[in-house]
Scaffold this active site. Sequence first.
Site, PDB file in Angstrom:
ATOM      1  N   CYS A 195      89.406  25.837  28.713  1.00  0.00           N
ATOM      2  CA  CYS A 195      88.716  24.607  29.108  1.00  0.00           C
ATOM      3  C   CYS A 195      87.214  24.743  28.803  1.00  0.00           C
ATOM      4  O   CYS A 195      86.833  24.894  27.653  1.00  0.00           O
ATOM      5  CB  CYS A 195      89.016  24.259  30.556  1.00  0.00           C
ATOM      6  SG  CYS A 195      88.617  22.542  30.969  1.00  0.00           S
ATOM      7  N   GLU A 199      97.517  27.643  32.371  1.00  0.00           N
ATOM      8  CA  GLU A 199      98.075  28.098  33.645  1.00  0.00           C
ATOM      9  C   GLU A 199      98.606  26.946  34.494  1.00  0.00           C
ATOM     10  O   GLU A 199      99.300  27.175  35.481  1.00  0.00           O
ATOM     11  CB  GLU A 199      97.021  28.890  34.428  1.00  0.00           C
ATOM     12  CG  GLU A 199      95.942  28.082  35.103  1.00  0.00           C
ATOM     13  CD  GLU A 199      94.827  27.587  34.195  1.00  0.00           C
ATOM     14  OE1 GLU A 199      93.843  27.031  34.733  1.00  0.00           O
ATOM     15  OE2 GLU A 199      94.926  27.746  32.959  1.00  0.00           O
ATOM     16  N   HIS A 232      94.489  23.512  30.271  1.00  0.00           N
ATOM     17  CA  HIS A 232      94.699  24.606  31.220  1.00  0.00           C
ATOM     18  C   HIS A 232      96.115  25.156  31.032  1.00  0.00           C
ATOM     19  O   HIS A 232      97.069  24.591  31.576  1.00  0.00           O
ATOM     20  CB  HIS A 232      94.531  24.103  32.660  1.00  0.00           C
ATOM     21  CG  HIS A 232      93.118  23.814  33.033  1.00  0.00           C
ATOM     22  ND1 HIS A 232      92.268  24.790  33.512  1.00  0.00           N
ATOM     23  CD2 HIS A 232      92.399  22.672  32.982  1.00  0.00           C
ATOM     24  CE1 HIS A 232      91.079  24.248  33.748  1.00  0.00           C
ATOM     25  NE2 HIS A 232      91.141  22.966  33.431  1.00  0.00           N
TER      26      HIS A 232
END
Length: 207
Positions: free
Chosen positions: A79, A185, A183
């Site tokens: 990011c 994750e 992102h």
Amino acid sequence: MIAIIDYGMGNLHSVSKAVERLGHAYAFVSDGDKLMKAEGAILPGVGAFGDAMDNLRERGLIEPIKRYAASGKPLLGICLGMQILFESSNEHGDHTGLGLLPGHVKRFTGDYKIPHMGWNRLEFLRDENPIFNQVNEGYVYFVHSYFLQPGGENRDILLATTDYYQTVPAIVGRNNVYGMQFHPEKSGSVGMKLLENFANLCETALI
């Protein structure tokens, strides 16, 4: 061990838990000497470009990150962490980045919702790259108001894009330096597999 660089602006919890779920050892690192001992490094980031660079500068991490990238060991920006890998940004003024990859970060402009927030589909441009090992094109989660403009002569750094009223760089990379605008994750199975592939690259890095 994978170093998760702590400079006061990263979503450390979600990134660390994702690395943990993948079965890889990690440590939060805010010291240049400890960073150099890691097999791989993740540079997360949430917030503004200029603030991120100020925080890195205050903690004496700019030169260590550059040395780390020059060592050939894998580095992943996530990011805002991806954006500061580049040369500059015009977010709230003109700011100089780490300059590890060529390109400039600019704000979305147009009659559409900003920030770009939500799930968008990836389009792989260089699926031979090991970051895409056993990954299918799918949807990942974005939250950003600024995006990379690499310039025509540097389009080789684009590994994957998405579409948000224009073509938006989503994954970039050159040699051992990678960046993901979204992102991973928080991006389900596609994001976790991309993160796993990066972690696997760290395991095979020369120390």
